[in-house]
Design an enzyme around this catalytic site. Structure first.
Site, PDB file in Angstrom:
ATOM      1  N   LYS A 169       0.831  -1.196   0.000  1.00 24.95           N
ATOM      2  CA  LYS A 169       0.000   0.000   0.000  1.00 24.95           C
ATOM      3  C   LYS A 169       0.868   1.249   0.000  1.00 24.95           C
ATOM      4  O   LYS A 169       1.922   1.295   0.648  1.00 24.95           O
ATOM      5  CB  LYS A 169      -0.911  -0.006   1.226  1.00 24.95           C
ATOM      6  CG  LYS A 169      -1.868  -1.192   1.276  1.00 24.95           C
ATOM      7  CD  LYS A 169      -2.911  -1.115   0.172  1.00 24.95           C
ATOM      8  CE  LYS A 169      -3.891  -2.269   0.253  1.00 24.95           C
ATOM      9  NZ  LYS A 169      -4.972  -2.151  -0.734  1.00 24.95           N
ATOM     10  N   HIS A 204     -10.297  -7.987  -7.945  1.00 27.32           N
ATOM     11  CA  HIS A 204     -10.199  -7.590  -6.536  1.00 27.32           C
ATOM     12  C   HIS A 204     -11.035  -8.568  -5.729  1.00 27.32           C
ATOM     13  O   HIS A 204     -12.193  -8.833  -6.063  1.00 27.32           O
ATOM     14  CB  HIS A 204     -10.752  -6.174  -6.362  1.00 27.32           C
ATOM     15  CG  HIS A 204     -10.824  -5.734  -4.946  1.00 27.32           C
ATOM     16  ND1 HIS A 204     -11.999  -5.722  -4.221  1.00 27.32           N
ATOM     17  CD2 HIS A 204      -9.867  -5.294  -4.117  1.00 27.32           C
ATOM     18  CE1 HIS A 204     -11.740  -5.286  -2.994  1.00 27.32           C
ATOM     19  NE2 HIS A 204     -10.464  -5.009  -2.907  1.00 27.32           N
TER      20      HIS A 204
HETATM   21 MG    MG Z   1      -6.889  -2.225  -4.169  1.00 28.77          MG
END
Ligand code: MG
Length: 370
Positions: free
Chosen positions: A174, A305
């Protein structure tokens, strides 16, 4: 075969690693507001959405499933998935109040349950019903190692462990920090730790503005980043188009898009290189297949996802030619009868009939909050 009853549920499953965060979300449980669809043959289909386990919101989703869509389903043949998707999606009163959001998540849960039923009735795993082969290998990449709130040392050792000990050929980390230079330092350290051969992806969860995404995104090529995921606000087509034209790292997006129409707009604008539909967001398997065919027709890869926490997407990846990779997030594996499993960097092909969505009875006892 006819639908006789809809039985709603809400499971809140604690994530296996507590206190994870990205630039936008903080999660302690994964929510499964869903439905068991019963039939006159005794077959049962399990379907659900995937949420951040806010009970009030999850209650609205199951309310929509049972009270708005439920009456439209009783007496129907559950195998008529295209017909039923259109019937529910275009039902004038529900179309009026939402072609996205809660109504769409509710439709997704139903559609997944119908496909689960269809595959169970055919006594095949869903991937086989959809024309897949067990000779195909679906490569895994680990997302559950690169959280934004991990300390520098924790991030680097987790990344290294994913690759060296656990054998993942790729990982995702991230980004999207208030100070993006911190992200660059973390990327540099991770790339150094995992070496040049491993796939490395970054995900900003829509946090940055276009200027920041362009400035920082321009530096990603130094670290051989495979894709830059959700760099800016989810629905900004022109912003993504401009970004895609100004940086060399390909853009991935789609986990927040609700329809094939939305994917069409991004693809036509050449604003996306990796399409990431989520079966729970695009109202189920029926619409996911439309998105995957669309991507395929434009020679774009699909890397879903896993808002379903991998179960359905594994069957879809096993069967659809546009998708060869799938993300690994293992938080809810133990809740399922046949959990998605990775060995030596590749997913094990599911064998049970259905879409992989059947929860164990223990999961219902422990996690049902309805
Ligand atoms: Mg994502």
């Amino acid at each position: 075969m006819k639908i006789t009853k809809l039985e709603p549920f809400i499971l809140h499953v604690p994530v296996t690693r507590q206190g994870i965060a990205d630039s936008t979300h903080q999660i302690s449980h994964w929510g499964y507001p869903g439905v068991i669809i019963h039939t006159d043959t005794g077959h049962k289909g399990y379907g659900f959405s995937g949420t951040h386990a806010e009970l009030a919101g999850d209650r609205i989703i199951v309310d929509f499933i049972t009270n708005v869509y439920g009456p439209l389903l009783i007496g129907e043949d559950p195998r008529a998935t295209n017909h039923l998707w259109q019937k529910l999606y275009r039902h004038p009163p529900s179309q009026w109040i939402g072609r996205a959001g809660i109504s769409h998540l509710a439709l997704g849960a139903i559609d997944i349950a119908l496909w689960d039923l269809k595959a169970k009735e055919a006594e095949k795993p869903l991937w086989q019903l959809l024309g897949g082969s067990d000779t195909k290998s679906v490569e895994a990449y680990n997302t559950d190692c690169g959280w934004l709130n991990w300390s520098f040392d924790e991030l680097v050792s987790d990344a290294k462990d994913s690759v060296e000990r656990r054998g993942f050929p790729g990982i995702k980390m991230k980004v999207g920090s208030p100070n993006p230079t911190t992200d660059l330092k973390r990327i540099e350290a991770v790339r150094k730790a995992i070496g040049p051969e491993i796939k490395l992806m970054v995900d900003a969860n829509g946090k940055w503005d276009l200027n920041t995404a362009t400035r920082i995104g321009n530096k990603f090529a130094d670290y051989d980043i495979l894709w830059f995921e959700e760099p800016i606000w989810y629905d900004d087509i022109l912003g993504h188009q401009e970004l895609a034209a100004s940086i060399s790292t390909p853009i991935a997006l789609g986990e927040q898009l609700y329809s094939a129409d939305a994917f069409t707009a991004f693809i036509n604008a050449r604003a996306v290189s990796f399409c990431q539909p989520d079966v729970v967001r695009v109202a189920g398997i029926t619409e996911w297949l439309v998105v995957a065919d669309l991507a395929s027709a434009h020679n774009l890869p699909v890397v879903s996802h896993v808002g379903d926490m991998m179960q359905v997407h594994l069957h879809l990846a096993q069967s659809h030619p546009a998708t060869n990779h799938l993300e690994y997030i293992p938080w809810c594996r133990k809740a399922f009868v046949e959990p998605a499993t990775v060995e030596s960097g590749f997913f094990v092909t599911p064998q049970e009939p259905g879409a992989g969505t059947t929860f164990s009875s223990e999961a219902f006892e422990k996690f049902n909050v309805l």
